[in-house]
Design an enzyme around this catalytic site. Structure first.
Site, PDB file in Angstrom:
ATOM      1  N   SER A   1      -9.501  -0.345   7.379  1.00 35.96           N
ATOM      2  CA  SER A   1      -9.122  -0.322   5.971  1.00 35.96           C
ATOM      3  C   SER A   1      -8.267  -1.366   5.403  1.00 35.96           C
ATOM      4  O   SER A   1      -8.196  -1.425   4.222  1.00 35.96           O
ATOM      5  CB  SER A   1      -7.839   1.036   5.997  1.00 35.96           C
ATOM      6  OG  SER A   1      -8.452   2.262   6.222  1.00 35.96           O
TER       7      SER A   1
ATOM      8  N   SER B   1      -9.541   1.875   3.107  1.00 38.54           N
ATOM      9  CA  SER B   1      -8.676   3.013   2.230  1.00 38.54           C
ATOM     10  C   SER B   1      -7.465   1.757   1.489  1.00 38.54           C
ATOM     11  O   SER B   1      -6.974   2.547   0.349  1.00 38.54           O
ATOM     12  CB  SER B   1      -7.853   3.841   2.927  1.00 38.54           C
ATOM     13  OG  SER B   1      -6.862   3.215   3.927  1.00 38.54           O
TER      14      SER B   1
ATOM     15  N   LYS C   1       0.747  -1.039  -0.101  1.00 45.40           N
ATOM     16  CA  LYS C   1      -0.158   0.180   0.122  1.00 45.40           C
ATOM     17  C   LYS C   1       0.879   1.183  -0.114  1.00 45.40           C
ATOM     18  O   LYS C   1       1.916   1.263   0.587  1.00 45.40           O
ATOM     19  CB  LYS C   1      -0.955   0.087   1.233  1.00 45.40           C
ATOM     20  CG  LYS C   1      -2.028   1.132   1.288  1.00 45.40           C
ATOM     21  CD  LYS C   1      -2.670   0.785   2.616  1.00 45.40           C
ATOM     22  CE  LYS C   1      -3.884   1.921   2.625  1.00 45.40           C
ATOM     23  NZ  LYS C   1      -4.753   1.842   3.829  1.00 45.40           N
TER      24      LYS C   1
END
Length: 609
Positions: free
Chosen positions: A306, A282, A206
């Site tokens: 997330s 996210s 990420k």
């Protein structure tokens, strides 16, 4: 109890659970997209903005809770855990040892499996994801090489880049760097010296976790200018030691301040099960790239669901370990009190392997939190099913059923019934007080902590570089006072008490992972973004406790709704008890093994078809 305008809460120890009534959550806030969001942000950042924020907070009773309520508990500024009972049927890991040794031990904990059986099976008969053990078998048997997989991956990424609508999975990506890593891994297999079971396994990171030589932008366009990457994050370096091929930095909701995965800066990652829908966020890119079969695993961060939200919406596995279990050094969100780095994988056993590799608390957290010795469920042992049958599952029925569609609660309920029938797991009715207060405490905590790190750049003229969605959130966060933050921490201690009392009666708490399946992407949201707090509330309804209180939690897929969209079951465990939730997740996965739906966007990287 009320005294004039002031409300006085009873001490948590004196609250009579028989009097607790479930409060259905309703968020009073506008849904704004496109040009109107741009206009809304302009007003929010004007002198009139404070009036709008004050009105929204009044409608949602935020100030009433934080400023007009006497909370008798002292603040808890980060999770504090009482000592926990040891888990049964586990294997202990050395968090200070080598990652290669931990993952080797984790491999021995997995049940027997013959990859050659599945390699020779017609893959079109029924869909399944390839496991890490399948890749390792293919490499060792010379059925494939990491270099061959690298070329397939690079071709797939080019294809994704040309799709209409576009499906941007990676923000930073270098084909030559991938080829170089793959060639080194291929050579190790040729010499019979792979570093670990993870050697040659493709993983995405990420964009808020450092992975050299790529920048960490956190989904923004400019963070690399103010925060250069000099080395890998600790978790990434542990993966690299095991021979993992790191493909690049995955797309995400800007700075993690959203639950859908919308990102106008780079384009919005699409759900492989339906490209017209969000992945969830996210950690949108990590989930999409795993669900599409392009990588076996990815690393995400989880400060408000997330990792678990996108895993649920994309039909894969997402693990959030106990707060402090994994060293956060090298992550943009490394100084908060709710975040943790966690694996996103296609199977539970792959989550076990990646988790075993990256775990290990920082020196500071070892002193502050006194973590228990990390352990894994010994799924290879005959005692595992006995340990499984002893687990008590806590279920708050009214909360469990508070979902957008009964498809979700019915599917999750069915799994609980099957766990009881197959293994003897007992479901125990529980009550969790003050869920709305928990939501407020979480938003104030994560919002204030995020704002603390972003204020220097916000004040330095970079405000206009943030997306409109982020600027909307920051406008809300800037309205919080220092006293609001302290009040939120008083609520944290209070809510921790309720949960620790519950964990005296049950081993885990079970819920749907999300209150809705993947929402549709409004076309107007693609260019300027959107703010839809009701959708965020539906997606975050069940995930917050694990963040505010630091508990381990995992999302595991259990089926699909009537539209064919994935549904996830969440298992929340006692502090440091990752083994229990992993054991139960593995059992759930086995019960829900078939039928498995192939995503609309899927690539068979191992066989290349």
């Amino acid at each position: 109890m009320k005294m004039g305008k002031k409300k006085v809460m009873l001490p948590a120890k004196e609250v009579d659970l028989a009097t607790v009534k479930y409060q259905y959550e309703k968020i009073e806030a506008p849904h704004v997209t496109g040009f109107f969001l741009k206009l809304f942000v302009k007003v929010l950042e004007s002198p009139f903005g404070s009036l709008i924020i004050s009105h929204l907070k009044k409608e949602n009773k935020t100030d009433e809770m934080l400023r007009n309520t006497v909370i008798p508990e002292p603040p808890m500024f980060k999770p504090e855990f009482p000592p926990q009972e040891s888990e049964a049927g586990v294997v202990l890991l050395d968090e200070d040892g080598k990652p290669e040794e931990r993952v080797a031990l984790a491999l021995k904990c997995l049940p027997d499996y013959d990859p050659s059986t599945y390699w020779n099976t017609d893959s079109s008969a029924s869909f399944r994801y390839w496991k890490i053990r399948d890749y390792a078998h293919a490499y060792r048997s010379k059925l494939a090489t990491p270099s061959i997989i690298a070329e397939r991956f690079i071709s797939a990424m080019e294809e994704f880049g040309n799709k209409k609508p576009p499906m941007p999975l990676l923000i930073s990506y270098d084909p030559e760097h991938i080829r170089k890593q793959a060639a080194a891994s291929t050579k190790r297999f040729e010499e019979g010296k792979p570093l670990s079971i993870l050697d040659g396994i493709f993983m995405a990171i990420k964009d808020d976790i450092d992975c050299s030589p790529y920048p960490s932008n956190g989904g923004t366009t400019f963070f690399h200018e103010i925060r250069p990457v000099e080395k890998d994050a600790v978790s990434v370096s542990r993966l690299r030691c095991c021979g993992v091929i790191l493909v690049g930095k995955a797309n995400m909701h800007e700075l993690g301040l959203g639950t859908t995965g919308n990102n106008p800066n780079y384009g919005t990652a699409r759900n492989p099960h339906d490209p017209e829908r969000y992945t969830g966020g996210s950690s949108s890119g990590p989930a999409a790239i795993v669900a599409a079969g392009l990588c076996s695993a990815a690393l995400g961060t989880d400060g408000g669901g997330s990792v678990r939200i996108p895993s649920s919406l994309c039909g894969i596995v997402g693990l959030k370990s106990t707060y402090g279990r994994t060293d956060m050094a090298g992550a943009i969100c490394d100084s908060g009190t709710v975040e943790i780095i966690g694996p996103i994988t296609s199977t539970v056993e792959d989550a076990i392997l990646v988790y075993a590799t990256i775990l290990g608390s920082s020196a500071a957290e070892k002193i502050a939190l006194k973590p228990s010795v990390p352990c894994l469920p010994n799924l290879a042992s005959h005692e595992s099913s006995n340990a499984l049958g002893l687990l008590k599952l806590g279920k708050y029925t009214e909360w469990f059923n508070d979902v957008f569609s009964t498809d979700i609660s019915n599917k999750c309920e069915d799994v609980l019934n099957r766990l009881s029938e197959t293994y003897g797991c007992k479901t125990v009715e529980i009550v969790i007080p003050e869920l709305n207060e928990m939501r407020i405490a979480h938003i104030v905590s994560i919002g204030s902590e995020s704002l603390c790190g972003l204020t220097p750049d916000f004040e330095d003229g970079k405000r206009v570089k943030f997306t409109h969605d982020t600027r909307t959130n920051l406008a809300l966060f800037r309205s919080f006072r220092g006293s609001d933050y302290v009040a939120a921490q008083c609520l944290r201690r209070r809510i921790m008490h309720y949960h620790m009392e519950i964990f005296k009666e049950v081993d885990v708490i079970v819920t749907p992972t999300t209150g809705m399946t993947a929402p549709i992407i409004p076309p107007a949201a693609l260019k300027f973004g959107e703010t839809d707090l009701q959708v965020s509330a539906n997606l975050m309804r069940f995930v917050i406790a694990a963040n505010l209180l630091g508990f381990p939690a995992i999302s595991v897929p259990v089926g699909y709704d009537k539209q064919g969209l994935p549904i996830g079951l969440q298992i929340i465990g006692r502090p440091w008890c990752e083994a229990s939730i992993l054991r139960l997740a593995a059992a759930v996965e086995e019960l829900c093994r078939t039928p498995k739906k192939k995503p609309m966007q899927f690539y068979d990287m191992l066989k290349g078809n």
